[in-house]
Scaffold this motif. Sequence first.
Motif, PDB file in Angstrom:
ATOM      1  N   LEU A 151     -39.149 -54.962  -9.752  1.00 40.78           N
ATOM      2  CA  LEU A 151     -38.131 -54.044 -10.498  1.00 40.78           C
ATOM      3  C   LEU A 151     -36.544 -53.213 -10.419  1.00 40.78           C
ATOM      4  O   LEU A 151     -37.414 -51.636  -9.284  1.00 40.78           O
ATOM      5  CB  LEU A 151     -38.888 -52.671 -12.412  1.00 40.78           C
ATOM      6  N   ARG A 152     -36.016 -53.185 -10.470  1.00 44.54           N
ATOM      7  CA  ARG A 152     -33.577 -52.401 -10.226  1.00 44.54           C
ATOM      8  C   ARG A 152     -34.933 -50.996 -10.387  1.00 44.54           C
ATOM      9  O   ARG A 152     -34.678 -50.730 -11.639  1.00 44.54           O
ATOM     10  CB  ARG A 152     -33.261 -52.618  -9.595  1.00 44.54           C
ATOM     11  N   VAL A 153     -33.883 -49.257 -10.238  1.00 44.79           N
ATOM     12  CA  VAL A 153     -33.701 -48.618 -10.760  1.00 44.79           C
ATOM     13  C   VAL A 153     -32.431 -48.044 -10.025  1.00 44.79           C
ATOM     14  O   VAL A 153     -32.054 -47.718  -9.022  1.00 44.79           O
ATOM     15  CB  VAL A 153     -34.889 -47.111  -9.719  1.00 44.79           C
ATOM     16  N   PHE A 154     -31.746 -47.504 -10.961  1.00 48.27           N
ATOM     17  CA  PHE A 154     -30.559 -47.121 -10.756  1.00 48.27           C
ATOM     18  C   PHE A 154     -31.078 -45.199 -11.369  1.00 48.27           C
ATOM     19  O   PHE A 154     -31.560 -45.182 -11.651  1.00 48.27           O
ATOM     20  CB  PHE A 154     -29.714 -47.301 -11.906  1.00 48.27           C
ATOM     21  N   VAL A 155     -29.479 -44.698 -10.484  1.00 49.43           N
ATOM     22  CA  VAL A 155     -29.627 -43.043 -10.848  1.00 49.43           C
ATOM     23  C   VAL A 155     -29.108 -42.505 -12.498  1.00 49.43           C
ATOM     24  O   VAL A 155     -30.530 -42.260 -13.142  1.00 49.43           O
ATOM     25  CB  VAL A 155     -29.007 -41.952  -9.932  1.00 49.43           C
ATOM     26  N   ASN A 156     -27.951 -42.848 -12.986  1.00 56.85           N
ATOM     27  CA  ASN A 156     -27.509 -42.538 -13.704  1.00 56.85           C
ATOM     28  C   ASN A 156     -26.927 -43.731 -14.343  1.00 56.85           C
ATOM     29  O   ASN A 156     -25.366 -43.772 -14.198  1.00 56.85           O
ATOM     30  CB  ASN A 156     -26.457 -42.158 -13.676  1.00 56.85           C
ATOM     31  N   PRO A 157     -27.411 -44.856 -14.942  1.00 56.07           N
ATOM     32  CA  PRO A 157     -27.131 -45.784 -14.937  1.00 56.07           C
ATOM     33  C   PRO A 157     -25.839 -45.657 -16.176  1.00 56.07           C
ATOM     34  O   PRO A 157     -26.224 -45.025 -16.904  1.00 56.07           O
ATOM     35  CB  PRO A 157     -28.299 -46.849 -15.188  1.00 56.07           C
ATOM     36  N   PRO A 211     -24.406 -41.706  -6.339  1.00 53.64           N
ATOM     37  CA  PRO A 211     -24.687 -41.896  -7.311  1.00 53.64           C
ATOM     38  C   PRO A 211     -23.817 -40.834  -8.363  1.00 53.64           C
ATOM     39  O   PRO A 211     -23.008 -39.865  -6.876  1.00 53.64           O
ATOM     40  CB  PRO A 211     -25.852 -41.293  -7.801  1.00 53.64           C
ATOM     41  N   GLU A 212     -22.597 -40.396  -8.710  1.00 57.91           N
ATOM     42  CA  GLU A 212     -22.052 -39.815  -9.615  1.00 57.91           C
ATOM     43  C   GLU A 212     -22.195 -38.099  -9.124  1.00 57.91           C
ATOM     44  O   GLU A 212     -21.479 -37.075  -8.282  1.00 57.91           O
ATOM     45  CB  GLU A 212     -21.115 -40.489 -10.380  1.00 57.91           C
ATOM     46  N   ALA A 213     -23.090 -38.727  -9.964  1.00 51.52           N
ATOM     47  CA  ALA A 213     -24.010 -36.849  -9.447  1.00 51.52           C
ATOM     48  C   ALA A 213     -24.102 -36.057  -8.450  1.00 51.52           C
ATOM     49  O   ALA A 213     -24.121 -35.187  -7.674  1.00 51.52           O
ATOM     50  CB  ALA A 213     -24.880 -36.659 -10.767  1.00 51.52           C
ATOM     51  N   TRP A 214     -23.955 -37.386  -7.253  1.00 52.62           N
ATOM     52  CA  TRP A 214     -24.608 -36.492  -6.201  1.00 52.62           C
ATOM     53  C   TRP A 214     -23.464 -36.954  -5.101  1.00 52.62           C
ATOM     54  O   TRP A 214     -23.452 -36.302  -3.957  1.00 52.62           O
ATOM     55  CB  TRP A 214     -25.438 -37.647  -5.513  1.00 52.62           C
ATOM     56  N   GLU A 215     -22.392 -36.832  -5.652  1.00 55.60           N
ATOM     57  CA  GLU A 215     -21.400 -37.398  -4.831  1.00 55.60           C
ATOM     58  C   GLU A 215     -20.819 -35.790  -4.032  1.00 55.60           C
ATOM     59  O   GLU A 215     -20.395 -36.209  -3.015  1.00 55.60           O
ATOM     60  CB  GLU A 215     -19.975 -37.294  -5.573  1.00 55.60           C
ATOM     61  N   ASP A 216     -20.832 -34.711  -4.597  1.00 51.02           N
ATOM     62  CA  ASP A 216     -20.283 -32.697  -3.266  1.00 51.02           C
ATOM     63  C   ASP A 216     -21.806 -32.235  -3.325  1.00 51.02           C
ATOM     64  O   ASP A 216     -20.872 -31.094  -2.738  1.00 51.02           O
ATOM     65  CB  ASP A 216     -19.742 -32.783  -4.786  1.00 51.02           C
ATOM     66  N   LEU A 217     -22.694 -33.253  -2.788  1.00 49.05           N
ATOM     67  CA  LEU A 217     -23.633 -32.065  -1.920  1.00 49.05           C
ATOM     68  C   LEU A 217     -23.605 -32.626  -0.701  1.00 49.05           C
ATOM     69  O   LEU A 217     -23.083 -33.387  -0.337  1.00 49.05           O
ATOM     70  CB  LEU A 217     -25.028 -33.553  -2.143  1.00 49.05           C
ATOM     71  N   LEU A 271     -28.753 -34.282  -0.111  1.00 51.19           N
ATOM     72  CA  LEU A 271     -28.748 -35.510  -0.317  1.00 51.19           C
ATOM     73  C   LEU A 271     -30.241 -35.696  -0.433  1.00 51.19           C
ATOM     74  O   LEU A 271     -30.461 -36.433  -1.246  1.00 51.19           O
ATOM     75  CB  LEU A 271     -27.721 -36.398   0.049  1.00 51.19           C
ATOM     76  N   LYS A 272     -30.658 -35.056   1.258  1.00 54.15           N
ATOM     77  CA  LYS A 272     -32.147 -35.517   1.003  1.00 54.15           C
ATOM     78  C   LYS A 272     -32.445 -35.117   0.536  1.00 54.15           C
ATOM     79  O   LYS A 272     -33.706 -35.874   0.032  1.00 54.15           O
ATOM     80  CB  LYS A 272     -31.973 -35.639   2.921  1.00 54.15           C
TER      81      LYS A 272
END
Length: 337
Positions: A69-75, A122-128, A133-134
């Motif tokens: 089963l795959r998981v996306f972050v904010n699909p 993920p879009e919400a992680w773009e500017d981290l 990010l880790k």
Amino acid sequence: MIQYFRFLIISLLFVSCTDETATAEFAKGADVSWLPQMEATGYEFKDEEGNKADVLQLLKDRGMNSVRLRVFVNPSSDPRSGHCSQEETVDLALRAKEMGMDVMINFHYSDSWADPGKQHKPEAWEDLSFKELKEKVYEHTFEVVSAVKAGGVTPKWVQVGNEIPGGMLWPEGSTDNWDQLGQLLNAGYEATKAVDDNIQVIIHVDEGDNNEKFVHFYDNASEQQVKYDIIGLSYYPYWVEKDYTETIDNLAFNLKDMVKRYDKDVMIVEVGGLYDQVENTKNLLEATIKAVRDVPDNRGLGVMYWEPQGEKSWSGYSLSAWQEDGTPSPALDAFKN
């Protein structure tokens, strides 16, 4: 005499337990992550008599004992490129467990598809920052795996990243930055083991018949002290424009070589053939299963078909293994053996 019988009983119990431990069940399964969306859009799965049926039961009837089963972050809500949220994954994992199936959770670390050609953050992680990010990789992995376990299912396997020969979470986690990629992979590993140390962690690369590609990747992983338990491989002769008969020997060699070089178990986590070439696809599956079973010391753990139920009229995917009338392709009978 009584002491003798006690000794005999204890000896038999010991042999029985050690035999059971030594021969873990060979995983035969499928990624079925489109399933909830297919059902929500009204797609009906049918048995050979044309009766509406539970697709997981249909797969189980063909010898399958596991799902991926795959998981996306904010699909998004797109039926083919979205969904696969944490909540949906928990629900589907529980459904699989109730069918008696083992579960693999596959983290894409993206809001949609991640594969060799794209590993978008993920879009919400773009500017981290990289440190942040880790931390997000750890938090997201821990949160999802914990939720699945709290829902009543302890995954047997967790895959950290999906087809990552070029890394993941680009550009920070690209293979141009192996030191950082190693840290991201270890964050996923450590988060998984923090939930349950028995869960086996998979690192996954495509083109399973390409030994040079695998040696390059896993040599670098070793240099960076990446932690994992299983080498996951994709095997799609279609995508390299060859018949399986031209590449199966290379796959068999690579499986054995990975075990020998890195002392890791191996598993085909994705395989598929053309839906309209039933006999060829069945032969491909039989040959793939044999190649994995032939890995010495039972270190070939299993084979997973990628979205067999994703019938082409619904998905547009030509490497599914389902027929237009809603019934399973006879190619899947390969999993019965």
